[in-house]
Design a protein around this motif. Structure first.
Motif, PDB file in Angstrom:
ATOM      1  N   TYR A 282       0.832  -1.200   0.000  1.00 10.83           N
ATOM      2  CA  TYR A 282       0.000   0.000   0.000  1.00 10.83           C
ATOM      3  C   TYR A 282       0.871   1.256   0.000  1.00 10.83           C
ATOM      4  O   TYR A 282       0.576   2.235  -0.693  1.00 10.83           O
ATOM      5  CB  TYR A 282      -0.935   0.009   1.216  1.00 10.83           C
ATOM      6  N   LYS A 285       2.319   1.784  -3.408  1.00  6.17           N
ATOM      7  CA  LYS A 285       1.310   2.292  -4.336  1.00  6.17           C
ATOM      8  C   LYS A 285       1.035   3.766  -4.109  1.00  6.17           C
ATOM      9  O   LYS A 285       0.926   4.554  -5.066  1.00  6.17           O
ATOM     10  CB  LYS A 285       0.012   1.485  -4.176  1.00  6.17           C
ATOM     11  N   LEU A 314      -6.414   3.668  -4.921  1.00  8.69           N
ATOM     12  CA  LEU A 314      -5.060   3.267  -5.325  1.00  8.69           C
ATOM     13  C   LEU A 314      -5.037   2.702  -6.748  1.00  8.69           C
ATOM     14  O   LEU A 314      -5.989   2.178  -7.230  1.00  8.69           O
ATOM     15  CB  LEU A 314      -4.508   2.224  -4.343  1.00  8.69           C
TER      16      LEU A 314
END
Length: 314
Positions: A282, A285, A314
């Motif tokens: 995460y 990203k 995302l």
């Protein structure tokens, strides 16, 4: 090789341009590089004689990055059409899905038939599909195609003989096999072609500047330095209006990156406070998001209560 360019039609077009090379190290757009020669670009790859009327915008879902490169509303002898040119510097197995998405959104918004061209200019051979197809049962079928062009498979001489000197900047990206075998010799031929072209000094300066930028996608820096420095000094390329325009654009991009970095730090700080720990994928990203997407996360931070909620941005 490109298909035959016979039977081209005269059209008028309305154009949309966005970043053509997202994520590449030059951060330069096709709009900046071909600001004065869009019609030649369209004419060569789409086999259409075009007159640019004006620029338009196209709306995408708010959390999606605008990735389409060149969208044209056209009037032809066959009737109106939307022409979409997509530039790709790397092989992407998902490109057919993205192209289909653009085709359906364009047709939905403009109610026009859509003609699409994928233009690939990467270092390796193109492996991307030129469409999608499936058949499921008696009534569910998909047979979707678009034109795919591998610039590296086009001979240098084809662009030289096209008569479009505005496209000479693309020469370093042609003839993949030849440029890999001969390297310096091939790049020198590209540069000499521009130097000896029937162009005035300012046009040669701009074409060489563009060619150097494109060469950076497929040649090592020492080779580029060796080939370009002498001719740039001879033509005093830094005095080029095009050089100044792109340099100024680069300065603007640098300022944008500063704002983007600040946004990124703020997003990560708030998310760390909210979730205590964010999985590495995460974080990676988020670091790749643009300013617009980061701003959306900040705007909706109180509605993002789970990692699943975060995934939507995302």
């Amino acid at each position: 090789m490109l298909p035959s360019r016979t039977g081209s039609v005269k059209i008028k077009v309305v154009m949309v341009m966005a970043d053509a090379f997202p994520g590449n190290k030059y951060d330069i757009t096709v709009k900046e590089l071909f600001a004065d020669s869009e019609e030649e670009l369209v004419g060569f790859f789409a086999s259409l004689s075009a007159e640019v009327v004006r620029h338009l915008n196209i709306e995408f879902p708010r959390v999606e990055i605008k990735r389409s490169d060149l969208i044209l509303e056209c009037r032809t002898e066959f009737g109106p059409a939307a022409v979409h040119l997509e530039f790709q510097s790397t092989n992407d197995s998902d490109i057919p899905f993205r192209m289909l998405r653009y085709a359906t959104e364009l047709q939905q918004k403009y109610r026009l038939p859509v003609y699409q061209i994928l233009i690939y200019f990467g270092e390796r051979e193109m492996t991307m599909a030129d469409g999608l197809e499936y058949s499921f049962g008696p009534q569910n079928h998909l047979d979707y195609r678009y034109r795919a062009v591998d610039l590296g498979s086009i001979a240098l001489e084809e662009i030289k003989n096209s008569g479009n000197t505005c496209l000479y900047a693309l020469l370093p990206l042609t003839d993949r096999k030849k440029r890999k075998q001969k390297k310096e010799e091939f790049l020198r031929e590209c540069v000499e072609t521009i130097v000896h072209a029937p162009l005035n000094i300012e046009e040669k300066r701009q074409s060489l500047l563009r060619a150097e930028i494109f060469a950076g996608l497929v040649f090592d820096k020492p080779v580029i330095e060796q080939i370009f420095r002498e001719v740039e000094k001879m033509l005093n390329i830094e005095e080029s209006a095009g050089y100044r325009r792109i340099f100024e654009k680069g300065m603007e991009k640098g300022m944008e990156k500063g704002r983007q970095e600040t946004l990124r730090e703020s997003v990560l700080k708030l998310l760390h406070k909210k979730f205590k720990k964010i999985p590495r994928p995460y974080v990676d990203k988020i670091k790749s998001l643009d300013e617009y997407a980061l701003g959306l996360i900040l705007e909706n931070i109180f509605e993002i209560n789970t990692l699943s909620d975060l995934e939507e941005y995302l």
